[in-house]
Motif scaffolding. Structure first.
Motif, mmCIF file in Angstrom:
data_model
loop_
_atom_site.group_PDB
_atom_site.id
_atom_site.type_symbol
_atom_site.label_atom_id
_atom_site.label_comp_id
_atom_site.label_asym_id
_atom_site.label_seq_id
_atom_site.Cartn_x
_atom_site.Cartn_y
_atom_site.Cartn_z
ATOM 1 N N ALA A 1 4.861 8.587 -18.807
ATOM 2 C CA ALA A 1 5.183 7.169 -19.265
ATOM 3 C C ALA A 1 6.275 6.938 -20.143
ATOM 4 C CB ALA A 1 3.853 6.555 -19.849
ATOM 5 N N LEU A 2 6.997 5.933 -19.959
ATOM 6 C CA LEU A 2 8.186 5.284 -20.594
ATOM 7 C C LEU A 2 8.076 4.091 -21.379
ATOM 8 C CD1 LEU A 2 11.014 6.416 -18.062
ATOM 9 C CD2 LEU A 2 10.238 7.828 -19.950
ATOM 10 N N TYR A 3 6.911 3.486 -21.300
ATOM 11 C CA TYR A 3 6.772 2.326 -21.927
ATOM 12 C C TYR A 3 6.722 2.248 -23.502
ATOM 13 C CZ TYR A 3 1.780 3.585 -20.633
ATOM 14 O OH TYR A 3 0.859 4.488 -20.567
ATOM 15 N N GLY A 4 6.824 3.507 -24.097
ATOM 16 C CA GLY A 4 6.985 3.390 -25.597
ATOM 17 C C GLY A 4 8.501 3.249 -26.029
ATOM 18 N N LEU A 5 9.547 3.646 -25.022
ATOM 19 C CA LEU A 5 10.783 3.967 -25.362
ATOM 20 C C LEU A 5 11.403 2.814 -26.016
ATOM 21 C CD1 LEU A 5 10.420 6.508 -23.622
ATOM 22 C CD2 LEU A 5 12.585 6.150 -22.427
ATOM 23 N N THR A 6 11.499 1.530 -25.720
ATOM 24 C CA THR A 6 12.166 0.493 -26.371
ATOM 25 C C THR A 6 11.660 0.438 -27.826
ATOM 26 O OG1 THR A 6 12.328 -0.679 -24.292
ATOM 27 C CG2 THR A 6 12.559 -1.956 -26.298
ATOM 28 N N LYS A 7 10.252 0.290 -27.910
ATOM 29 C CA LYS A 7 9.889 0.108 -29.401
ATOM 30 C C LYS A 7 10.205 1.382 -30.197
ATOM 31 C CE LYS A 7 5.622 -0.714 -31.891
ATOM 32 N NZ LYS A 7 4.087 -0.735 -31.774
ATOM 33 N N PHE A 8 10.289 2.599 -29.549
ATOM 34 C CA PHE A 8 10.732 3.976 -30.387
ATOM 35 C C PHE A 8 12.224 3.688 -30.703
ATOM 36 C CE2 PHE A 8 12.848 7.954 -30.041
ATOM 37 C CZ PHE A 8 12.319 8.638 -31.228
ATOM 38 N N PHE A 9 13.079 3.472 -29.919
ATOM 39 C CA PHE A 9 14.641 3.270 -29.952
ATOM 40 C C PHE A 9 14.989 2.186 -30.990
ATOM 41 C CE2 PHE A 9 18.640 1.669 -29.125
ATOM 42 C CZ PHE A 9 19.358 2.736 -28.453
#
Length: 571
Positions: free
Chosen positions: A48-56
């Motif tokens: 999954a990639l749905y954590g990328l924005t928050k992580f970025f």
């Protein structure tokens, strides 16, 4: 802060978006990496990639370079089977991917999206053909013990492992396929290191040391173990249950990694070299909305005179804000005005027709004889002009037209449509277009709650359709505007204070009555944390003084609270 810490980068990291497996909140993760002086950090959640924005955003906040990736589920065959019966026979393996550039990020999105929409069987699966077709801009890793090459090596199949490495080199290129070494004190990991190094030497591949991070601090193994029990419905005391074979899956310092891999020192410094390959910027704030395209046969009058005046209203309002903030004022060039007119004039004509239907106000007559118009009509016209000015100037004309389009289509198909909810109810443009059915002027609702020049953010309409025919509307939008322009919106359910206490009590085999009693000691306040609960609840303080099990639950709960527990579909 030791300078040499900046020469090691964790390239295999799971956050709490690896649901009920990753026990690392993104903010804590980035804060710890910053404390260790690390210049970069990766995110490689499961499938999954749905954590990328928050992580970025968190990584940038802590002045850490974000490396965007994913640990995908790979079926080591050219194509996925068509039926579930056949897919049941195909084994899925782990494989880490990192994006080198924005093309790589887009390909990563494609791989993961295809896996979820076309390859899902127990988990979102990818085949070799899909991986090869979208490998540009990506770095591939040999992976953990659950990956293709390590599995072959554990089975004593060196030739198959070597052949798999050759296939991955053909897909990514030898510069961008990396051999990954792990050592969490697990015998199987140590056993395959010599063969991994042998493969790396033969194919001239970089070797990196990774730690398969699943939690932040070395003391977090216990809450992580409890999280696994929450995931599987097991109890901590169960003998036969899913558990990790070691307690070293945390964000180690460079010194700790250096000690574990002192015989392969290049595996430490190579992590920094891999991080330097990655340069991905996510284009936040860029408009990606589709453009509304009306049918050729639909004609509209071009009221250029009044629309020019509306654009002047936007310039005046915008310059008022900019002057107040000490910024340079703006003007709209002829070409910019022509661009805004392309669909702006059509929206204007639709609003005129709606104004007459909703309020009985003829805009053209009112403007032609302004002094003779009633105060009410003048008010309606002025509010309409102001809202269209802001909508057009901020670039949301197409958004309004598209929402109007599919709501209008739904009504034509006799699909029940709700009256509208949220801040959009304060917009007279939405009311006259019948996007909403609530008169904002009668109820004193504010347009600025939805859209204003002080803080320009995308408007949001909460629209309800009949649940039995909702999919018809979604399919209409997909067919007209393209499947690649339509997506559902995810929502995350997180561990609140009461929930985490109940969950931890259950997996620790505490009687329901006792668990319920402890949870009720948490004050009934929205978004209250466990620390705040302890401060505000004398009853909880007293319980913690005498109850060691309660102490353990609160201690573990402090680590887990706020993490993602479940995902759902918001819209």
């Amino acid at each position: 802060m030791p300078t040499k810490d900046r020469e090691f980068v964790h390239l295999h990291v799971h956050t709490d978006h690896s649901l009920l497996d990753g026990c690392a909140r993104v903010d804590r993760l980035c804060e710890r990496a910053s404390e260790l002086g690390m210049k970069a950090l990766s995110i490689t959640d499961h499938g999954a990639l749905y954590g990328l924005t928050k992580f970025f955003k968190q990584a940038e906040k802590h002045k850490i370079k974000p490396l965007l990736g994913c640990e995908i589920y790979l079926v080591f065959e050219e194509v996925l089977a068509e039926t579930n019966e056949e897919r049941k026979k195909q084994k899925s393996r782990h494989m880490g991917l990192l994006a080198r550039n924005f093309t790589g990020y887009q390909n990563l999105c494609k791989i993961v999206s295809i896996a979820h929409t076309q390859g899902f069987y127990r988990n979102p699966r990818t085949d070799l053909n899909t991986l090869a077709a979208h490998s540009e801009g990506l770095i591939g890793f040999s992976g953990c013990l659950a990956a293709v090459i390590p599995q072959y090596l554990l089975e004593g199949e060196f030739d198959k492992a070597r052949a798999a490495a050759a296939q991955f080199v053909a897909i990514f290129g030898k510069e961008y396929f990396i051999i990954e070494l792990m050592d969490h004190g697990i015998e199987e990991q140590r056993r395959i290191i010599p063969d991994l190094l042998k493969i790396a030497t033969e194919f001239e591949l970089k070797v990196v040391a990774t730690n398969d991070v699943h939690y932040v601090d070395n003391t977090d193994w216990e809450p992580h173990d409890s999280l696994l029990c929450i995931q599987t419905g097991a109890k901590v005391d169960d003998v036969k249950r899913m558990r990790y074979d070691a307690q070293q899956f945390y964000l180690k310092s460079r010194e700790e990694m250096e000690l574990a891999f002192k015989e392969v020192p290049q595996s430490i410094t190579n992590t920094s070299a891999v991080a330097e390959m990655c340069e991905v910027e996510l284009p936040f704030g860029v408009d990606h909305y589709p453009v509304y395209k009306r049918s050729i046969e639909i004609k509209s009058n071009a009221d250029n005179v009044n629309f020019e005046r509306i654009l002047d209203l936007y310039v005046a309002a915008k310059n008022e804000v900019r002057s107040r903030d000490g910024e340079t004022t703006i003007t709209l060039s002829s070409s910019e005005r022509d661009t805004l007119k392309e669909n702006g004039l059509y929206l204007f004509e639709l609003c005129k027709a709606g104004l007459k239907e909703r309020y009985g106000t003829d805009y053209n007559s009112c403007r032609a004889n302004w002094d003779q118009a009633t105060k009410k009509d003048q008010r309606y016209c002025e509010q309409l002009e102001y809202e269209i000015a802001i909508i057009a100037g901020t670039g949301f004309v197409d958004y309004f037209l598209i929402v109007w389009d599919f709501i209008n289509w739904a009504r034509e198909q006799l699909i029940p449509v709700g009256p509208g909810r949220g801040s959009g109810a304060g917009c007279i443009v939405a009311y006259v277009l019948k996007i909403t059915d609530i008169d904002p002027l009668s109820f004193g609702l504010l347009f600025e709650r939805m859209l204003n020049l002080e803080r320009v953010s995308p408007p949001d309409f909460d629209v309800d359709f009949c649940m039995r025919r909702r999919d018809e509307v979604v399919n209409y939008v997909r067919e007209k505007y393209g499947e690649d322009r339509v997506a559902n919106i995810i929502t995350f359910g997180t561990f609140g204070a009461k929930m985490v206490v109940r969950d931890l009590a259950r997996v620790n085999n505490i009687e329901y009555s006792e668990a319920n009693k402890l949870a009720k000691m948490i004050p009934d306040e929205l978004n209250i944390s466990l620390d705040e609960s302890v401060k505000k609840s004398p009853e909880l303080q007293q319980e913690l003084r005498k109850n060691t099990v309660a102490q353990s639950i609160i201690k573990q709960g402090r680590v887990i609270e706020g993490m993602v527990r479940i995902t759902g579909k918001h819209a």
